[in-house]
Scaffold this active site. Structure first.
Site, PDB file in Angstrom:
ATOM      1  N   HIS A  44      -1.263 -16.616  49.742  1.00  0.00           N
ATOM      2  CA  HIS A  44       0.021 -17.136  50.213  1.00  0.00           C
ATOM      3  C   HIS A  44       0.095 -18.618  49.913  1.00  0.00           C
ATOM      4  N   ALA A  83       4.787  -3.970  21.108  1.00  0.00           N
ATOM      5  CA  ALA A  83       3.566  -4.420  20.448  1.00  0.00           C
ATOM      6  C   ALA A  83       2.317  -3.851  21.132  1.00  0.00           C
ATOM      7  N   GLY A 110       0.837  -1.200   0.000  1.00  0.00           N
ATOM      8  CA  GLY A 110       0.000   0.000   0.000  1.00  0.00           C
ATOM      9  C   GLY A 110       0.869   1.246   0.000  1.00  0.00           C
ATOM     10  N   ASP A 127       5.107   1.117  15.834  1.00  0.00           N
ATOM     11  CA  ASP A 127       6.551   1.387  15.775  1.00  0.00           C
ATOM     12  C   ASP A 127       6.903   2.537  14.832  1.00  0.00           C
ATOM     13  N   VAL A 166      21.155  -3.576  17.239  1.00  0.00           N
ATOM     14  CA  VAL A 166      21.522  -2.253  17.765  1.00  0.00           C
ATOM     15  C   VAL A 166      20.331  -1.292  17.700  1.00  0.00           C
ATOM     16  N   VAL A 225      32.416  -1.493  18.155  1.00  0.00           N
ATOM     17  CA  VAL A 225      32.859  -2.390  17.083  1.00  0.00           C
ATOM     18  C   VAL A 225      33.373  -1.529  15.933  1.00  0.00           C
ATOM     19  N   VAL A 243      17.457  -5.166  24.485  1.00  0.00           N
ATOM     20  CA  VAL A 243      16.418  -6.175  24.725  1.00  0.00           C
ATOM     21  C   VAL A 243      16.655  -7.429  23.878  1.00  0.00           C
ATOM     22  N   ILE A 244      16.860  -7.229  22.572  1.00  0.00           N
ATOM     23  CA  ILE A 244      17.003  -8.398  21.698  1.00  0.00           C
ATOM     24  C   ILE A 244      18.291  -9.147  22.022  1.00  0.00           C
TER      25      ILE A 244
HETATM   26  P1  FAD Z   1       5.063  -4.360  12.676  1.00  0.00           P
HETATM   27  O1  FAD Z   1       4.752  -5.499  13.553  1.00  0.00           O
HETATM   28  O2  FAD Z   1       6.453  -4.164  12.228  1.00  0.00           O
HETATM   29  O3  FAD Z   1       4.098  -4.526  11.420  1.00  0.00           O
HETATM   30  C1  FAD Z   1       4.150  -3.651  10.346  1.00  0.00           C
HETATM   31  C2  FAD Z   1       3.594  -4.370   9.130  1.00  0.00           C
HETATM   32  O4  FAD Z   1       3.404  -3.441   8.095  1.00  0.00           O
HETATM   33  C3  FAD Z   1       4.550  -5.429   8.588  1.00  0.00           C
HETATM   34  O5  FAD Z   1       3.862  -6.650   8.500  1.00  0.00           O
HETATM   35  C4  FAD Z   1       4.939  -4.906   7.210  1.00  0.00           C
HETATM   36  O6  FAD Z   1       5.097  -5.933   6.256  1.00  0.00           O
HETATM   37  C5  FAD Z   1       3.729  -4.053   6.873  1.00  0.00           C
HETATM   38  N1  FAD Z   1       4.014  -2.996   5.900  1.00  0.00           N
HETATM   39  C6  FAD Z   1       4.971  -2.035   5.962  1.00  0.00           C
HETATM   40  N2  FAD Z   1       4.896  -1.214   4.905  1.00  0.00           N
HETATM   41  C7  FAD Z   1       3.857  -1.669   4.145  1.00  0.00           C
HETATM   42  C8  FAD Z   1       3.277  -1.250   2.931  1.00  0.00           C
HETATM   43  N3  FAD Z   1       3.732  -0.163   2.274  1.00  0.00           N
HETATM   44  N4  FAD Z   1       2.244  -1.953   2.424  1.00  0.00           N
HETATM   45  C9  FAD Z   1       1.766  -3.049   3.090  1.00  0.00           C
HETATM   46  N5  FAD Z   1       2.262  -3.488   4.247  1.00  0.00           N
HETATM   47  C10 FAD Z   1       3.296  -2.803   4.773  1.00  0.00           C
HETATM   48  N6  FAD Z   1       7.492  -6.143  21.525  1.00  0.00           N
HETATM   49  C11 FAD Z   1       6.835  -6.435  22.674  1.00  0.00           C
HETATM   50  O7  FAD Z   1       5.975  -5.655  23.094  1.00  0.00           O
HETATM   51  N7  FAD Z   1       7.120  -7.575  23.363  1.00  0.00           N
HETATM   52  C12 FAD Z   1       8.055  -8.453  22.949  1.00  0.00           C
HETATM   53  O8  FAD Z   1       8.282  -9.478  23.602  1.00  0.00           O
HETATM   54  C13 FAD Z   1       8.750  -8.168  21.753  1.00  0.00           C
HETATM   55  N8  FAD Z   1       9.693  -9.019  21.289  1.00  0.00           N
HETATM   56  C14 FAD Z   1      10.336  -8.742  20.120  1.00  0.00           C
HETATM   57  C15 FAD Z   1      11.317  -9.622  19.668  1.00  0.00           C
HETATM   58  C16 FAD Z   1      11.991  -9.365  18.501  1.00  0.00           C
HETATM   59  C17 FAD Z   1      13.048 -10.338  18.021  1.00  0.00           C
HETATM   60  C18 FAD Z   1      11.662  -8.213  17.736  1.00  0.00           C
HETATM   61  C19 FAD Z   1      12.358  -7.946  16.440  1.00  0.00           C
HETATM   62  C20 FAD Z   1      10.700  -7.325  18.173  1.00  0.00           C
HETATM   63  C21 FAD Z   1      10.022  -7.582  19.378  1.00  0.00           C
HETATM   64  N9  FAD Z   1       9.074  -6.703  19.879  1.00  0.00           N
HETATM   65  C22 FAD Z   1       8.435  -6.986  21.059  1.00  0.00           C
HETATM   66  C23 FAD Z   1       8.706  -5.480  19.169  1.00  0.00           C
HETATM   67  C24 FAD Z   1       7.374  -5.695  18.404  1.00  0.00           C
HETATM   68  O9  FAD Z   1       7.543  -6.770  17.513  1.00  0.00           O
HETATM   69  C25 FAD Z   1       7.008  -4.427  17.673  1.00  0.00           C
HETATM   70  O10 FAD Z   1       6.926  -3.353  18.600  1.00  0.00           O
HETATM   71  C26 FAD Z   1       5.660  -4.584  16.985  1.00  0.00           C
HETATM   72  O11 FAD Z   1       5.654  -5.663  16.082  1.00  0.00           O
HETATM   73  C27 FAD Z   1       5.290  -3.295  16.257  1.00  0.00           C
HETATM   74  O12 FAD Z   1       4.027  -3.433  15.712  1.00  0.00           O
HETATM   75  P2  FAD Z   1       3.577  -2.597  14.443  1.00  0.00           P
HETATM   76  O13 FAD Z   1       2.219  -3.110  14.092  1.00  0.00           O
HETATM   77  O14 FAD Z   1       3.752  -1.173  14.699  1.00  0.00           O
HETATM   78  O15 FAD Z   1       4.604  -2.974  13.299  1.00  0.00           O
HETATM   79  P1  NAD Z   2      17.652  -1.758  21.986  1.00  0.00           P
HETATM   80  O1  NAD Z   2      17.506  -0.312  21.771  1.00  0.00           O
HETATM   81  O2  NAD Z   2      16.898  -2.407  23.077  1.00  0.00           O
HETATM   82  O3  NAD Z   2      19.178  -2.126  22.217  1.00  0.00           O
HETATM   83  C1  NAD Z   2      20.172  -1.804  21.315  1.00  0.00           C
HETATM   84  C2  NAD Z   2      21.479  -1.701  22.054  1.00  0.00           C
HETATM   85  O4  NAD Z   2      22.508  -1.615  21.121  1.00  0.00           O
HETATM   86  C3  NAD Z   2      21.554  -0.471  22.947  1.00  0.00           C
HETATM   87  O5  NAD Z   2      21.949  -0.857  24.241  1.00  0.00           O
HETATM   88  C4  NAD Z   2      22.592   0.399  22.259  1.00  0.00           C
HETATM   89  O6  NAD Z   2      23.350   1.169  23.152  1.00  0.00           O
HETATM   90  C5  NAD Z   2      23.435  -0.651  21.566  1.00  0.00           C
HETATM   91  N1  NAD Z   2      24.151  -0.178  20.398  1.00  0.00           N
HETATM   92  C6  NAD Z   2      23.737   0.673  19.433  1.00  0.00           C
HETATM   93  N2  NAD Z   2      24.679   0.821  18.483  1.00  0.00           N
HETATM   94  C7  NAD Z   2      25.714   0.032  18.858  1.00  0.00           C
HETATM   95  C8  NAD Z   2      26.979  -0.263  18.275  1.00  0.00           C
HETATM   96  N3  NAD Z   2      27.349   0.261  17.110  1.00  0.00           N
HETATM   97  N4  NAD Z   2      27.788  -1.116  18.932  1.00  0.00           N
HETATM   98  C9  NAD Z   2      27.410  -1.681  20.098  1.00  0.00           C
HETATM   99  N5  NAD Z   2      26.230  -1.428  20.688  1.00  0.00           N
HETATM  100  C10 NAD Z   2      25.385  -0.601  20.074  1.00  0.00           C
HETATM  101  O7  NAD Z   2      17.318  -2.413  20.564  1.00  0.00           O
HETATM  102  P2  NAD Z   2      17.144  -3.927  20.142  1.00  0.00           P
HETATM  103  O8  NAD Z   2      17.603  -4.850  21.204  1.00  0.00           O
HETATM  104  O9  NAD Z   2      17.725  -4.034  18.784  1.00  0.00           O
HETATM  105  O10 NAD Z   2      15.593  -4.039  20.018  1.00  0.00           O
HETATM  106  C11 NAD Z   2      14.873  -3.156  19.149  1.00  0.00           C
HETATM  107  C12 NAD Z   2      13.540  -2.819  19.711  1.00  0.00           C
HETATM  108  O11 NAD Z   2      12.660  -3.927  19.620  1.00  0.00           O
HETATM  109  C13 NAD Z   2      13.600  -2.448  21.178  1.00  0.00           C
HETATM  110  O12 NAD Z   2      13.777  -1.076  21.316  1.00  0.00           O
HETATM  111  C14 NAD Z   2      12.271  -2.866  21.700  1.00  0.00           C
HETATM  112  O13 NAD Z   2      11.414  -1.762  21.654  1.00  0.00           O
HETATM  113  C15 NAD Z   2      11.792  -3.928  20.732  1.00  0.00           C
HETATM  114  N6  NAD Z   2      11.843  -5.249  21.407  1.00  0.00           N
HETATM  115  C16 NAD Z   2      11.104  -5.429  22.528  1.00  0.00           C
HETATM  116  C17 NAD Z   2      11.176  -6.623  23.190  1.00  0.00           C
HETATM  117  C18 NAD Z   2      10.377  -6.815  24.432  1.00  0.00           C
HETATM  118  O14 NAD Z   2       9.485  -6.016  24.675  1.00  0.00           O
HETATM  119  N7  NAD Z   2      10.647  -7.835  25.224  1.00  0.00           N
HETATM  120  C19 NAD Z   2      11.995  -7.634  22.731  1.00  0.00           C
HETATM  121  C20 NAD Z   2      12.741  -7.404  21.603  1.00  0.00           C
HETATM  122  C21 NAD Z   2      12.656  -6.204  20.938  1.00  0.00           C
END
Ligand code: FAD
Ligand code: NAD
Length: 484
Positions: free
Chosen positions: A456, A332, A122, A324, A282, A245, A191-192
């Site tokens: 408890h 999420a 879209g 996001d 990162v 790095v 976090v990741i």
């Molecule tokens: P997204 O989930 O990124 O969805 C966006 C969608 O839009 C995608 O499917 C994409 O294909 C679609 N899109 C983009 N542009 C277009 C276009 N032009 N046309 C059609 N479709 C399009 N968050 C938590 O709260 N708890 C967690 O435990 C957690 N764990 C995570 C673990 C990992 C490894 C990662 C990478 C992220 C994690 N997050 C977690 C973060 C969470 O996944 C995101 O905050 C969340 O998915 C964001 O939701 P969103 O709907 O904004 O975007």
């Molecule tokens: P993050 O922002 O949590 O961590 C990135 C880390 O990388 C930071 O500590 C930062 O200082 C470091 N960094 C940045 N540039 C660097 C470099 N060049 N060399 C070394 N360190 C560097 O980001 P993430 O772990 O990539 O996760 C992305 C986002 O996804 C998070 O901000 C979070 O919102 C979402 N997420 C959420 C969950 C959860 O809710 N449990 C899990 C996974 C991801």
């Protein structure tokens, strides 16, 4: 198929699909466009969260923790097993099955709510028109009274460690390893890094996290971050702070491919480490590539996020943005709540979202969870406060379960006793923090929680005791300060 809708949502991640469902529940004719394809090349809903984020990472965290329990912890309970082994392809296949089930669930919900699900790309044009190109490349222009942009985020790439999806991977690649690597490097101890680093540490990899900042988990309450760091160290995570790095080189040796990473350490000294896999995590950046026509009227802010106000309205009338792709934490549940708010606003309701109470969780073991402000933030805001802490070591249920690492920290206003923040590292931290989030939504004081009867033995007794400790009334621990 009509090309006119009440609402068109672009993106079906947790922000977009929730907005679409809520709008449909409110009687609107809704279409949701999604471009994600599964491993077989078929269109799939659910976005990052369901396909490569929250859900698959938790599936691997749970599998790896079960392995770790069987391998290392069962013996504490007098249980002996035969040799405990991990079948990585089976673990990954289980994860894929869960992803399929959950993403399919979104499509099922769309059907049940009569949301039109369109697979393809879209692009927002002027005047709430949307160019839709389906997966076969066929193009048409759709129209809507309101458009919700929910295009999410993607991993940030760094030139010193280019992703090759083989040796050097991002978070998506790190969910697909086919065997346990001996040595895993992680750039970024956020976090990741901590979650995926934990998965591979539990399965036997030696994991080194190289973090640029000198402060560990700078956005978390520092007392909790320090406690967590001690626990991670005991688990074998090698977290190196203040490391920058400077380069990486993939080499082919007799043992196979490996990557040599060069970095400068905290003292500014050059160092190198060699890994079998390198995970780059990162941070993530808002994704708007190809989303906006030049005359769409939607503006971006200086970080590349879609600019929105508190109600998620963009600079173009009738165009909203959630999740996001807009300011705020990339979580999420934050995006989903914005989706609900926007759908209800479109329906004429006065819904607002409380951005002050958004829980945040890191799914290590034990988990870290937080809601409200940290002690550092409250101090910087100049507000008077009291702190109560309570260790899980003094909680009977935690000791019985062998889960006594960690603590609860509750912070309340010194004059009103209103809860300002709660920070936990310990067993069931996310669920415990959620209880406090509900209390905070109702303007609760620490005393209110202290006066509530808790079952408890439960982990939640640590929350009650920390609330009591705010005013020096903890029962199962000597109090530092006692107030009447
Ligand atoms: P997204 O989930 O990124 O969805 C966006 C969608 O839009 C995608 O499917 C994409 O294909 C679609 N899109 C983009 N542009 C277009 C276009 N032009 N046309 C059609 N479709 C399009 N968050 C938590 O709260 N708890 C967690 O435990 C957690 N764990 C995570 C673990 C990992 C490894 C990662 C990478 C992220 C994690 N997050 C977690 C973060 C969470 O996944 C995101 O905050 C969340 O998915 C964001 O939701 P969103 O709907 O904004 O975007
Ligand atoms: P993050 O922002 O949590 O961590 C990135 C880390 O990388 C930071 O500590 C930062 O200082 C470091 N960094 C940045 N540039 C660097 C470099 N060049 N060399 C070394 N360190 C560097 O980001 P993430 O772990 O990539 O996760 C992305 C986002 O996804 C998070 O901000 C979070 O919102 C979402 N997420 C959420 C969950 C959860 O809710 N449990 C899990 C996974 C991801």
């Amino acid at each position: 198929m009509s090309n006119k809708y009440d609402v068109i949502v672009i993106g079906s991640g947790p922000a977009g699909y929730v907005a679409a469902i809520r709008a449909a529940q409110l009687g609107m004719n809704v279409a949701c466009i999604e471009k994600w394809k599964d491993k077989a090349g078929k269109g799939v809903n659910g976005g990052t969260c369901l396909n490569v984020g929250c859900i698959p990472s938790k599936a691997l965290l749970d599998s790896s923790y079960k392995y770790h329990e069987a391998h290392s912890n069962f013996k504490n309970h007098g249980i002996s097993t035969g040799k405990v082994e991990i079948d990585v392809p089976a673990m990954i296949a289980r994860k894929d099955k869960i992803v399929k089930q959950m993403a399919g669930g979104v499509s099922g919900l769309f059907k049940a709510n009569k949301v039109t699900s369109l697979f393809g790309t879209g692009k927002l044009l002027a005047n709430r028109k949307v160019q839709y190109v389906n997966l076969e490349g066929k193009e048409e222009v759709l129209e809507a009274d309101n458009v919700i942009l929910a295009s999410g985020s993607i991993p940030i790439a760094i030139p010193v460690a280019p992703i090759d999806n083989d040796v050097i991977v991002d978070s998506t690649g790190a969910l697909e390893f086919t065997e346990v690597p001996n040595r895993v490097g992680v750039i970024g101890a956020g976090v990741i890094g901590l979650e995926l680093g934990s998965v591979w540490t539990r399965l036997g990899s030696k994991v080194v996290l190289l973090e640029a900042m000198e402060t560990f988990l700078a956005i978390m309450d520092q007392q909790i971050a320090k406690e967590a760091n001690k626990i991670y160290k005991k688990q074998g995570l090698d977290i190196r702070l203040g490391c920058r790095v400077t380069g990486s080189k993939v080499e082919v040796t007799k043992k196979g491919k490996e990557v040599v990473v060069t970095y400068t350490d905290k003292e500014g000294k050059e160092a190198t480490e060699t890994f079998d896999k390198l995970i780059v995590c990162v941070g993530r950046r808002p994704f708007t590539d190809g989303l906006l026509a030049e005359d769409s009227g939607v503006k971006l802010d200086e970080r590349g996020s879609i600019y929105v106000n508190d109600l998620c309205s963009t600079s173009a009338p009738g165009v909203w943005a959630v999740g996001d792709v807009v300011r705020g934490p990339m979580l999420a549940h934050k995006g989903s709540e914005e989706g609900v708010m926007v759908a209800e606003r479109i329906a004429g309701q006065k819904t607002v979202m409380n951005y002050d109470i958004v829980p945040n969780v890191i799914y290590t073991h034990p988990e870290i969870a937080a809601v409200g402000r940290t002690e550092e933030q409250i101090k910087a805001d100049g507000e008077p406060y009291n702190v109560g802490t309570f260790p899980f070591l003094a909680i009977g249920r935690a000791v019985a379960a062998d889960e006594s690492d960690g603590m609860v920290k509750m912070i309340a206003h010194a004059e009103t006793d209103r809860i300002l923040g709660c920070h936990i590292v310990g067993p069931s931290a996310p669920d415990l923090v959620q209880q406090v989030a509900i209390a905070m939504e109702f303007g609760s004081s620490a005393e209110d929680i202290g006066m509530t009867v808790f079952g408890h033995p439960t982990y939640s007794e640590a929350v009650k005791e920390a609330a009591l400790a705010v005013n020096g009334h903890a029962i199962h621990m000597p109090n530092k300060k006692r107030r009447k």
